[in-house]
Scaffold this active site. Sequence first.
Site, PDB file in Angstrom:
ATOM      1  N   HIS A 196       0.823  -1.209   0.000  1.00 12.10           N
ATOM      2  CA  HIS A 196       0.000   0.000   0.000  1.00 12.10           C
ATOM      3  C   HIS A 196       0.853   1.252   0.000  1.00 12.10           C
ATOM      4  O   HIS A 196       0.488   2.270  -0.570  1.00 12.10           O
ATOM      5  CB  HIS A 196      -0.948  -0.007   1.195  1.00 12.10           C
ATOM      6  CG  HIS A 196      -2.208  -0.737   0.892  1.00 12.10           C
ATOM      7  ND1 HIS A 196      -2.722  -1.710   1.692  1.00 12.10           N
ATOM      8  CD2 HIS A 196      -3.033  -0.625  -0.164  1.00 12.10           C
ATOM      9  CE1 HIS A 196      -3.826  -2.171   1.143  1.00 12.10           C
ATOM     10  NE2 HIS A 196      -4.038  -1.538   0.018  1.00 12.10           N
ATOM     11  N   GLU A 437     -11.747 -15.825 -20.593  1.00 13.41           N
ATOM     12  CA  GLU A 437     -10.408 -16.062 -20.044  1.00 13.41           C
ATOM     13  C   GLU A 437     -10.059 -17.547 -19.965  1.00 13.41           C
ATOM     14  O   GLU A 437      -9.046 -17.918 -19.387  1.00 13.41           O
ATOM     15  CB  GLU A 437     -10.254 -15.369 -18.686  1.00 13.41           C
ATOM     16  CG  GLU A 437     -11.355 -15.601 -17.697  1.00 13.41           C
ATOM     17  CD  GLU A 437     -11.217 -14.751 -16.418  1.00 13.41           C
ATOM     18  OE1 GLU A 437     -10.179 -14.114 -16.219  1.00 13.41           O
ATOM     19  OE2 GLU A 437     -12.158 -14.764 -15.617  1.00 13.41           O
ATOM     20  N   ASP A 461      -5.561 -14.508 -17.259  1.00 17.70           N
ATOM     21  CA  ASP A 461      -5.925 -15.921 -17.128  1.00 17.70           C
ATOM     22  C   ASP A 461      -5.920 -16.648 -18.464  1.00 17.70           C
ATOM     23  O   ASP A 461      -5.554 -17.820 -18.535  1.00 17.70           O
ATOM     24  CB  ASP A 461      -7.310 -16.047 -16.482  1.00 17.70           C
ATOM     25  CG  ASP A 461      -7.208 -15.959 -14.975  1.00 17.70           C
ATOM     26  OD1 ASP A 461      -6.349 -16.652 -14.410  1.00 17.70           O
ATOM     27  OD2 ASP A 461      -7.968 -15.187 -14.366  1.00 17.70           O
ATOM     28  N   CYS A 508      -9.279  -6.495 -20.416  1.00 16.08           N
ATOM     29  CA  CYS A 508      -8.999  -5.892 -19.108  1.00 16.08           C
ATOM     30  C   CYS A 508      -7.822  -6.574 -18.418  1.00 16.08           C
ATOM     31  O   CYS A 508      -7.549  -6.315 -17.249  1.00 16.08           O
ATOM     32  CB  CYS A 508     -10.237  -5.888 -18.221  1.00 16.08           C
ATOM     33  SG  CYS A 508     -10.829  -7.532 -17.818  1.00 16.08           S
TER      34      CYS A 508
HETATM   35  C1  PEP Z   1      -7.527 -11.451 -16.183  1.00 11.93           C
HETATM   36  O1  PEP Z   1      -7.564 -12.650 -15.902  1.00 11.93           O
HETATM   37  O2  PEP Z   1      -6.926 -10.990 -17.170  1.00 11.93           O
HETATM   38  C2  PEP Z   1      -8.203 -10.466 -15.338  1.00 11.93           C
HETATM   39  C3  PEP Z   1      -8.319  -9.204 -15.692  1.00 11.93           C
HETATM   40  O3  PEP Z   1      -8.699 -10.870 -14.150  1.00 11.93           O
HETATM   41  P1  PEP Z   1      -7.814 -11.206 -12.851  1.00 11.93           P
HETATM   42  O4  PEP Z   1      -6.430 -10.688 -13.101  1.00 11.93           O
HETATM   43  O5  PEP Z   1      -8.498 -10.538 -11.718  1.00 11.93           O
HETATM   44  O6  PEP Z   1      -7.896 -12.706 -12.792  1.00 11.93           O
HETATM   45 MG    MG Z   2      -8.972 -13.434 -14.524  1.00  9.74          MG
END
Ligand code: PEP
Ligand code: MG
Length: 588
Positions: A196, A437, A461, A508
């Site tokens: 943090h 994913e 993922d 994302c």
């Molecule tokens: C991903 O898997 O790319 C994702 C954005 O989710 P997380 O990193 O939270 O698994």
């Molecule tokens: Mg993920």
Amino acid sequence: MDIKRTIVLKGIAVSPGIAFGKVYILDRSEVQAPLYNLDQPAQIVSEIKRFREALKKSREELLEIKKSLSEREIEPSFILDVHILMLRDKTLLNTTIENIREKKINAEWALKLTLNKYREMFSKIEDSYLKERISDVEYVSQRILRNLVGAKSKSIAEIEERVLIVSRDLSPADTVQMKMDRIMGFATDMGGKTSHTAIIARSLGIPAVVGLERITREVRNNDEIIIDGCDGFVIVNPDPEVLIRYEEKKRHFEILEEDLLREAHLPAVTLDGCKIGIGANIEFVEEIPTALAHGAEGIGLYRTEFIYINRERLPTEEEHFSNYRKIIEGTKLKWSTIRTFDLGGDKFISDPRVADELNPVMGLRAIRFCLQEIELFKVQLRAILRASAYGKTRILFPMISSLEEIQKVKSILGEVKLQLARENIPTGSIELGIMIEVPSAVIIADSLAREVDFFSIGTNDLIQYTLAIDRVNERVSYLYDPLHPAVLRLIRMIVESAHDAGIRVAICGEMAGEPAFTLMLLGLGLDELSMNPLAIPRVKKIIRNSTLEEAKALLKESMKYDTASKTEDFVRGYMNNRFPDEFYFEKA
Ligand code: PEP
Ligand code: MG
């Protein structure tokens, strides 16, 4: 004449920028807990009282820091609230009191035993971010301990000169005070990228290097140092030539950053008119101001499992609701994507409903866990639906791997909606999305696309499952490659399926925030990119200075390579030449 030796130390760059000046060593060495036994019942009562008083005093200190920050109109960090809440944590209180009573020991030692219990619990966590949260428990315990033993430690607020702080470690409470006291940078022996303290340093824009291991042994008060928060170096007693070089680097960095931030609010539209939506990935509601300041248009991923941090039980509907409402009703955000719990796998959960698994990443994680614990899932869905009455809401379901899963999710969502309608509780319209994913989801993306309004590709993922590489296992991290031809082809398949069905598609995963990949992702046809807020200005600038046509040509060229490393060399080479300013610090 006293000629001082120049020393260069390498640590972890956690907050970019260059700072130079005089060292101020802040003593944050651990307070040692004394041990003594209590033989009178009256002593036990008085130790418990002493412990409660130390908790109260610690709370007052933190509230005071918070107050002085708001008096100076500095947004107090959420982490101060987390620490204030921890001081009321029942487990901390009850375990320590129980230790005093049952073991007949003094409050300091009893607290130390409680802390050991927390350390043991956190050591079993695999997720590195969550594992590091033990540091918050440690900071709070150190504060209580200091109050118990009556140790006085200097606060940042008492430092009057403009200095660079060197310390063994710094608490987030130390770090938030730096802004008002014009501390120019800091360097510590301990710490990691996701602490943090590091997150706050980044949000305050203070150059910082942590994990230097021995900086406190190498410098004295008033030594001259340079902190290079871009590349993770600290130079102690630099000679004039080095100083000139760093002055130049600092100037360059600041000009670039200013330019980037000044333009951060411009839309991400290419020169030939292709508009890309830009979202921020957040873990805490308190990150929204930073996301907006860096030019986020919406929240592309809110990882709600982080509400669960520092807790033993899952949040109540009201706790969920109050978090979601804060995001959704913020008028400056064009959309807010709430992802339902992605618990299990490498994500921390101490709930007994998630059993220890041999292979948790392939186990009862994310949507699988929620579909097994439907009542618990409904609590979250109710809260999201209620919050949707306050603004534009998107809901995102993680780790969908089959059609039945999304159909089941939709039917549960329908039930929850009906129930809310029966209770006359208002809801708004919601867009439904799924994370793509898992490779099976890519292959059936055409049928999944008919069920939802948008896709969001979780490359973190998707790479893990496609290339069979555990994303937290450093032994195979060299194989973790976003530009592996298989990954690029999968992304292309997902985009095609989404667009054929007339729905939008976002990314994302971390890949979206890597400026070297921005043009490739444009070329692949992504409609939206969601990333860590600090990455936004650079990515937007690249988009604004290119054309879709160029992006497509670059993609076509890079897809000709048959290995990830060849593709990467080509793409990075191209981007470095094409955007020298944006990649200046990568080449330096
Ligand atoms: C991903 O898997 O790319 C994702 C954005 O989710 P997380 O990193 O939270 O698994
Ligand atoms: Mg993920």
